[in-house]
Write a protein that holds these residues in place. Structure first.
Motif, mmCIF file in Angstrom:
data_model
loop_
_atom_site.group_PDB
_atom_site.id
_atom_site.type_symbol
_atom_site.label_atom_id
_atom_site.label_comp_id
_atom_site.label_asym_id
_atom_site.label_seq_id
_atom_site.Cartn_x
_atom_site.Cartn_y
_atom_site.Cartn_z
ATOM 1 N N TRP A 75 80.206 47.301 -8.708
ATOM 2 C CA TRP A 75 79.061 46.454 -8.390
ATOM 3 C C TRP A 75 79.040 45.188 -9.247
ATOM 4 N N PRO A 82 73.502 49.559 -13.221
ATOM 5 C CA PRO A 82 72.471 50.146 -12.364
ATOM 6 C C PRO A 82 71.107 50.125 -13.035
ATOM 7 N N THR A 101 66.004 48.622 -5.485
ATOM 8 C CA THR A 101 66.245 49.950 -4.941
ATOM 9 C C THR A 101 65.243 50.295 -3.842
ATOM 10 N N TRP A 121 70.130 56.097 -7.621
ATOM 11 C CA TRP A 121 71.359 55.639 -8.253
ATOM 12 C C TRP A 121 72.007 56.809 -8.980
ATOM 13 N N CYS A 143 79.322 52.785 -9.938
ATOM 14 C CA CYS A 143 78.344 53.843 -9.715
ATOM 15 C C CYS A 143 78.081 53.965 -8.217
ATOM 16 N N LEU A 179 74.988 54.527 -4.972
ATOM 17 C CA LEU A 179 73.617 54.481 -4.473
ATOM 18 C C LEU A 179 73.566 55.340 -3.224
#
Length: 283
Positions: free
Chosen positions: A185, A189, A214, A220, A248, A250
């Protein structure tokens, strides 16, 4: 090594070092027999910086990764990058690769909108996400989204990409689908508080995802015990080089995360460490 875009001087490692790294990464992936899906970013396919190696062709041939189908979405295709002036990066062909033990219903490249201006837009990455759809027995779909978001900007380009992604995944979730987004990303996060030392990462490289990004009920999934990425302004030195978490997942509200953890490979063969996710879909 260091990298000139991050404040270093090098464009690529020595040839023998590159091939050692590439072989070790392939061996690591081959040893992982439990993963059904693998998301990779920055896979070169004939770039000068990787000595013309057809990395995707290697994965696609399944010589090293038996049982997977491989899918490729280009996001960096430039005939000649003139930087740096003394040792230009030259030709680049690179993209996202997703390896899957299941047959997807469809595979689509989704281009992110861009605010890049002339002439830089001709030499930078055309950021994108790769979306694999899997038909489920309940008539809905599992969507696996492999993403590689922008770096080296003031955050404005990343904001554009994230707004596009948010609208896209919310629409798909409203249709009843199950969604997992994962990759690099180039942002921390929300809620990330490192439980490891040496998390000094230069401002601008580790911008956090805004807390209000979010979607409601989405989660997350990340490991705050182990860094996934390091600074590349200098060669890596344990205990001195800045590290953080920018790799990470989502997941939509109808998905349960069982485990998520980063495998600490010590940044020996890459400036990223791999992250493993185990999840379940609600019945």
């Amino acid at each position: 090594m260091d990298f000139f875009y991050d404040g270093g001087t090098k464009v690529r490692p020595e040839k023998e070092v590159f091939f050692e790294n590439f072989i070790e990464i392939q061996d690591f992936l081959q040893a992982d027999t439990s993963s059904h899906l693998i998301l990779l970013q920055e896979v070169d396919n004939g770039s000068k910086r990787s000595y013309g190696t057809k990395q995707f062709d290697n994965f696609w041939s399944l010589k090293h990764l038996d049982g997977y189908k491989a899918y490729y979405a280009p996001n960096y295709r430039v005939k000649f990058v003139p930087m740096p002036i003394t040792t230009p990066m030259g030709k680049v062909e690179s993209g996202l690769v997703t390896l899957s033990k299941f047959n997807p219903k469809s595979v689509v490249r989704r281009a992110y909108p861009s605010n890049e201006r002339f002439p830089m837009r001709y030499f930078n990455l055309d950021r994108c996400a790769m979306v694999l759809r899997y038909q489920l027995s309940n008539g809905k779909e599992l969507m696996l989204v492999n993403t590689h978001n922008s770096a080296f900007d003031d955050g404005s380009q990343r904001k554009i990409e994230m707004e596009f992604l948010k609208m896209y995944i919310e629409r798909e979730y409203a249709a009843g689908n199950f969604i997992v987004v994962g990759g690099d990303w180039n942002q921390m996060p929300p809620g990330f508080e490192p439980q490891f030392r040496h998390d000094r990462f230069e401002a601008g490289y580790s911008l956090p995802v805004p807390a209000d990004f979010t979607p409601k009920g989405w989660k997350w999934a990340f490991d705050n015990r182990t860094p996934t990425n390091r600074m590349v302004d200098k060669a890596y030195t344990k205990g001195n080089t800045g590290t953080t978490v920018i790799d990470c997942f989502l997941v939509s509200p109808n998905i349960t995360v069982d485990t998520v953890y980063c495998i600490n490979l010590g940044f020996v063969h890459s400036d990223h460490n791999p992250v493993m996710l185990k999840f379940r879909m609600a019945e």
